[in-house]
Design a protein around this motif. Structure first.
Motif, PDB file in Angstrom:
ATOM      1  N   GLU A  57      12.892   2.853  -4.145  1.00 35.18           N
ATOM      2  CA  GLU A  57      11.486   3.635  -4.426  1.00 35.18           C
ATOM      3  C   GLU A  57      10.443   2.949  -3.607  1.00 35.18           C
ATOM      4  O   GLU A  57       9.471   3.333  -3.253  1.00 35.18           O
ATOM      5  CB  GLU A  57      11.131   3.050  -5.919  1.00 35.18           C
ATOM      6  N   ARG A  58      10.577   1.768  -3.287  1.00 37.77           N
ATOM      7  CA  ARG A  58       9.686   0.969  -2.571  1.00 37.77           C
ATOM      8  C   ARG A  58       9.715   1.577  -0.893  1.00 37.77           C
ATOM      9  O   ARG A  58       8.826   1.733  -0.300  1.00 37.77           O
ATOM     10  CB  ARG A  58       9.782  -0.366  -2.222  1.00 37.77           C
ATOM     11  N   GLU A  66       3.250   6.257   5.248  1.00 35.52           N
ATOM     12  CA  GLU A  66       3.283   6.326   6.697  1.00 35.52           C
ATOM     13  C   GLU A  66       2.976   7.635   6.894  1.00 35.52           C
ATOM     14  O   GLU A  66       2.161   7.943   7.952  1.00 35.52           O
ATOM     15  CB  GLU A  66       4.812   5.834   7.244  1.00 35.52           C
ATOM     16  N   GLU A  67       3.471   8.627   6.346  1.00 35.10           N
ATOM     17  CA  GLU A  67       3.186  10.062   6.734  1.00 35.10           C
ATOM     18  C   GLU A  67       1.664  10.308   6.259  1.00 35.10           C
ATOM     19  O   GLU A  67       0.918  10.838   7.022  1.00 35.10           O
ATOM     20  CB  GLU A  67       3.955  11.016   5.729  1.00 35.10           C
ATOM     21  N   LEU A  68       1.269   9.712   5.184  1.00 30.86           N
ATOM     22  CA  LEU A  68      -0.202   9.982   4.643  1.00 30.86           C
ATOM     23  C   LEU A  68      -1.027   9.409   5.898  1.00 30.86           C
ATOM     24  O   LEU A  68      -2.141  10.198   6.143  1.00 30.86           O
ATOM     25  CB  LEU A  68      -0.465   9.635   3.551  1.00 30.86           C
ATOM     26  N   MET A  69      -0.727   7.952   6.392  1.00 30.15           N
ATOM     27  CA  MET A  69      -1.499   7.584   7.241  1.00 30.15           C
ATOM     28  C   MET A  69      -1.866   8.142   8.745  1.00 30.15           C
ATOM     29  O   MET A  69      -2.609   7.882   9.596  1.00 30.15           O
ATOM     30  CB  MET A  69      -1.168   6.291   7.477  1.00 30.15           C
ATOM     31  N   TYR A 194      -3.003   0.381  -5.881  1.00 31.69           N
ATOM     32  CA  TYR A 194      -2.971   0.168  -4.495  1.00 31.69           C
ATOM     33  C   TYR A 194      -1.970  -0.695  -3.809  1.00 31.69           C
ATOM     34  O   TYR A 194      -1.298  -0.167  -3.079  1.00 31.69           O
ATOM     35  CB  TYR A 194      -4.192  -0.366  -4.061  1.00 31.69           C
ATOM     36  N   ASP A 195      -1.468  -1.712  -4.909  1.00 33.24           N
ATOM     37  CA  ASP A 195      -0.409  -2.480  -4.405  1.00 33.24           C
ATOM     38  C   ASP A 195       0.951  -2.212  -4.825  1.00 33.24           C
ATOM     39  O   ASP A 195       2.109  -2.761  -4.615  1.00 33.24           O
ATOM     40  CB  ASP A 195      -0.544  -3.804  -4.481  1.00 33.24           C
ATOM     41  N   SER A 196       1.019  -1.027  -5.720  1.00 37.47           N
ATOM     42  CA  SER A 196       2.200  -0.974  -6.614  1.00 37.47           C
ATOM     43  C   SER A 196       3.184  -0.151  -5.847  1.00 37.47           C
ATOM     44  O   SER A 196       2.941   0.182  -4.596  1.00 37.47           O
ATOM     45  CB  SER A 196       2.056  -0.003  -7.975  1.00 37.47           C
ATOM     46  N   GLU A 197       4.368  -0.045  -6.351  1.00 34.07           N
ATOM     47  CA  GLU A 197       5.546   0.477  -5.895  1.00 34.07           C
ATOM     48  C   GLU A 197       5.480   2.132  -6.295  1.00 34.07           C
ATOM     49  O   GLU A 197       6.668   2.801  -6.095  1.00 34.07           O
ATOM     50  CB  GLU A 197       6.896  -0.014  -6.335  1.00 34.07           C
ATOM     51  N   ASP A 198       4.652   2.501  -7.030  1.00 37.64           N
ATOM     52  CA  ASP A 198       4.713   3.822  -7.573  1.00 37.64           C
ATOM     53  C   ASP A 198       3.986   4.759  -6.465  1.00 37.64           C
ATOM     54  O   ASP A 198       3.809   4.228  -5.151  1.00 37.64           O
ATOM     55  CB  ASP A 198       3.104   3.804  -8.604  1.00 37.64           C
ATOM     56  N   PRO A 199       4.162   6.051  -6.462  1.00 36.02           N
ATOM     57  CA  PRO A 199       3.715   6.908  -5.228  1.00 36.02           C
ATOM     58  C   PRO A 199       2.501   6.529  -4.818  1.00 36.02           C
ATOM     59  O   PRO A 199       1.375   6.016  -5.475  1.00 36.02           O
ATOM     60  CB  PRO A 199       3.499   8.175  -6.008  1.00 36.02           C
ATOM     61  N   ALA A 200       2.228   6.587  -3.529  1.00 28.50           N
ATOM     62  CA  ALA A 200       0.910   6.116  -2.840  1.00 28.50           C
ATOM     63  C   ALA A 200      -0.167   6.906  -3.260  1.00 28.50           C
ATOM     64  O   ALA A 200       0.094   8.073  -3.740  1.00 28.50           O
ATOM     65  CB  ALA A 200       1.254   6.441  -1.331  1.00 28.50           C
ATOM     66  N   MET A 201      -1.243   6.258  -3.625  1.00 26.60           N
ATOM     67  CA  MET A 201      -2.546   6.965  -3.833  1.00 26.60           C
ATOM     68  C   MET A 201      -2.814   8.235  -2.952  1.00 26.60           C
ATOM     69  O   MET A 201      -2.626   8.209  -1.882  1.00 26.60           O
ATOM     70  CB  MET A 201      -3.697   6.050  -3.866  1.00 26.60           C
TER      71      MET A 201
END
Length: 248
Positions: A57-58, A66-69, A194-201
């Protein structure tokens, strides 16, 4: 054939135990169910099935981020949000530390007032208003017959002084609760996401939380309330979080 000595038997048992432990470890790493309790890998170990799942998941979250950035707008907003969140956390921590110091002073002031206060025959604290009315520390009236017999120390505090100190302490406790809610529930929730392993914001998540950092800040809400007309309708505050008060 020679008989097995106790030492021989001990060596065989130790060898068998080492082999069983090795097999159990391999089964835990592979996720195979042996019917025995796990004894080597904790659920947080990356080699355990749960650990492998979280690691995957991480990795997915990292690739998504990385794709969003690669989107300049997202990258700029993501960086701004991180900076604003850290700044708000520092501001809240500073406010809470200052309130704690002010509360210590308020407690000490009240203790001093109570030490100098007059008492009724039963030892209960009593205070006198400017108009001569005598009351207990809870604000209830003292029976006039009892009030007539009270001996007032020269430096006895007035009821106005005592209740003003109580009001100040309560205001500080309210501020501490408001800033604590903002720090732990509002900013803490943002930090976890912001720091979690959930899907990126998402981009919308970042925009919404940037607004909430500012809008739900206790100092900013207090400023809005102070400048609002007395008959103005109640506006949204921190939803059901609380209506914070600013430090003064």
């Amino acid at each position: 054939m020679r008989d097995h000595t106790d030492e021989d038997i001990s060596k065989q048992l130790s060898k068998a135990k080492r082999q069983r432990d090795f097999d159990d470890l391999q089964n835990e790493i592979s996720g195979a169910d042996t019917g025995r309790m796990r004894k080597f890998l904790s659920p947080n170990d990356d080699r355990s099935p749960d650990g492998k799942r979280r690691k995957a998941e991480r990795e997915r979250t990292r690739r998504t981020l990385e794709e969003l950035m690669r989107d300049p707008e997202y990258a700029a907003l993501y960086t701004e949000f991180g900076d604003r969140l850290r700044g708000a956390e520092t501001e809240a921590d500073t406010a809470l530390a200052m309130i704690e110091r002010q509360l210590e002073s308020a407690h000490q002031m009240i203790a001093d007032l109570e030490a100098r206060a007059a008492r009724d025959p039963d030892g209960r604290l009593v205070f006198q208003h400017a108009d001569g009315r005598v009351v207990y520390a809870d604000g209830s009236d003292v029976d006039p017959a009892i009030a007539e017999g009270i001996i007032w120390p020269v430096d006895a505090p007035s009821s106005e002084d005592y209740f003003a100190a109580q009001t100040q302490r309560q205001a500080l406790e309210d501020k501490r609760a408001d800033w604590g809610t903002y720090r732990n529930d509002v900013l803490g929730d943002m930090r976890n996401r912001y720091d979690s392993e959930d899907p990126a914001m998402s981009l919308d998540d970042l925009k919404r939380d940037l607004d909430r950092i500012q809008r739900l800040n206790p100092a900013n809400i207090s400023l809005e309330q102070d400048s609002a007309p007395m008959d103005a309708p109640v506006v949204e505050t921190a939803a059901a979080i609380s209506v914070p008060m600013a430090l003064k």
